[in-house]
Design a protein around this motif. Structure first.
Motif, PDB file in Angstrom:
ATOM      1  N   GLN A  40       0.836  -1.208   0.000  1.00  0.00           N
ATOM      2  CA  GLN A  40       0.000   0.000   0.000  1.00  0.00           C
ATOM      3  C   GLN A  40       0.867   1.252   0.000  1.00  0.00           C
ATOM      4  OE1 GLN A  40      -3.483   0.192  -0.220  1.00  0.00           O
ATOM      5  NE2 GLN A  40      -2.993   2.322  -0.609  1.00  0.00           N
ATOM      6  N   ALA A  41       1.975   1.230   0.750  1.00  0.00           N
ATOM      7  CA  ALA A  41       2.892   2.373   0.783  1.00  0.00           C
ATOM      8  C   ALA A  41       3.471   2.626  -0.605  1.00  0.00           C
ATOM      9  CB  ALA A  41       4.003   2.131   1.799  1.00  0.00           C
ATOM     10  N   ALA A  42       3.873   1.545  -1.302  1.00  0.00           N
ATOM     11  CA  ALA A  42       4.435   1.691  -2.649  1.00  0.00           C
ATOM     12  C   ALA A  42       3.387   2.250  -3.603  1.00  0.00           C
ATOM     13  CB  ALA A  42       4.955   0.348  -3.148  1.00  0.00           C
ATOM     14  N   ASN A  43       2.150   1.776  -3.504  1.00  0.00           N
ATOM     15  CA  ASN A  43       1.078   2.268  -4.363  1.00  0.00           C
ATOM     16  C   ASN A  43       0.772   3.741  -4.086  1.00  0.00           C
ATOM     17  OD1 ASN A  43      -1.022   1.861  -6.359  1.00  0.00           O
ATOM     18  ND2 ASN A  43      -2.460   2.048  -4.661  1.00  0.00           N
ATOM     19  N   ASP A  44       0.723   4.122  -2.814  1.00  0.00           N
ATOM     20  CA  ASP A  44       0.459   5.515  -2.434  1.00  0.00           C
ATOM     21  C   ASP A  44       1.541   6.440  -2.996  1.00  0.00           C
ATOM     22  OD1 ASP A  44      -1.792   4.697  -1.088  1.00  0.00           O
ATOM     23  OD2 ASP A  44      -0.966   4.995   0.919  1.00  0.00           O
ATOM     24  N   LEU A  45       2.815   6.002  -2.930  1.00  0.00           N
ATOM     25  CA  LEU A  45       3.904   6.823  -3.473  1.00  0.00           C
ATOM     26  C   LEU A  45       3.818   6.945  -4.984  1.00  0.00           C
ATOM     27  CD1 LEU A  45       6.956   5.697  -1.322  1.00  0.00           C
ATOM     28  CD2 LEU A  45       5.860   7.940  -1.338  1.00  0.00           C
ATOM     29  N   LYS A  46       3.401   5.868  -5.653  1.00  0.00           N
ATOM     30  CA  LYS A  46       3.247   5.903  -7.109  1.00  0.00           C
ATOM     31  C   LYS A  46       2.169   6.911  -7.498  1.00  0.00           C
ATOM     32  CE  LYS A  46       3.158   1.881  -8.927  1.00  0.00           C
ATOM     33  NZ  LYS A  46       2.755   0.549  -9.432  1.00  0.00           N
ATOM     34  N   LEU A  48       1.120   9.479  -5.672  1.00  0.00           N
ATOM     35  CA  LEU A  48       1.620  10.815  -5.313  1.00  0.00           C
ATOM     36  C   LEU A  48       2.587  11.329  -6.381  1.00  0.00           C
ATOM     37  CD1 LEU A  48       1.864  13.152  -3.271  1.00  0.00           C
ATOM     38  CD2 LEU A  48       3.711  11.857  -2.193  1.00  0.00           C
ATOM     39  N   ASN A  49       3.519  10.502  -6.791  1.00  0.00           N
ATOM     40  CA  ASN A  49       4.493  10.922  -7.809  1.00  0.00           C
ATOM     41  C   ASN A  49       3.834  11.242  -9.145  1.00  0.00           C
ATOM     42  OD1 ASN A  49       6.753  10.815  -6.174  1.00  0.00           O
ATOM     43  ND2 ASN A  49       7.156   8.678  -6.631  1.00  0.00           N
ATOM     44  N   SER A  50       2.793  10.507  -9.504  1.00  0.00           N
ATOM     45  CA  SER A  50       2.131  10.770 -10.780  1.00  0.00           C
ATOM     46  C   SER A  50       1.291  12.050 -10.756  1.00  0.00           C
ATOM     47  CB  SER A  50       1.237   9.584 -11.177  1.00  0.00           C
ATOM     48  OG  SER A  50       0.117   9.501 -10.315  1.00  0.00           O
TER      49      SER A  50
END
Length: 52
Positions: A40-46, A48-50
């Motif tokens: 979930q953390a990796a998905n949230d960062l993806k 946010l970055n997009s």
């Protein structure tokens, strides 16, 4: 909390109300930290970055 363990936290803010009185703005709401799993953390960062 355990020594040496990695924790993933998400900082959430929820604004419930905003009012303005001349030059003063007042907000009410809540803020907090929520533990999430690594995926979930990796998905949230993806996401946010997009959006940047």
């Amino acid at each position: 909390m355990e020594k040496g363990k990695t924790y993933y936290l998400r900082f959430d803010i929820e604004f419930q109300d905003a009012t303005s009185m001349g030059t003063v703005i007042s907000f009410s709401g809540a803020a907090g930290l929520i533990e999430v799993n690594k995926e979930q953390a990796a998905n949230d960062l993806k996401v946010l970055n997009s959006s940047m």
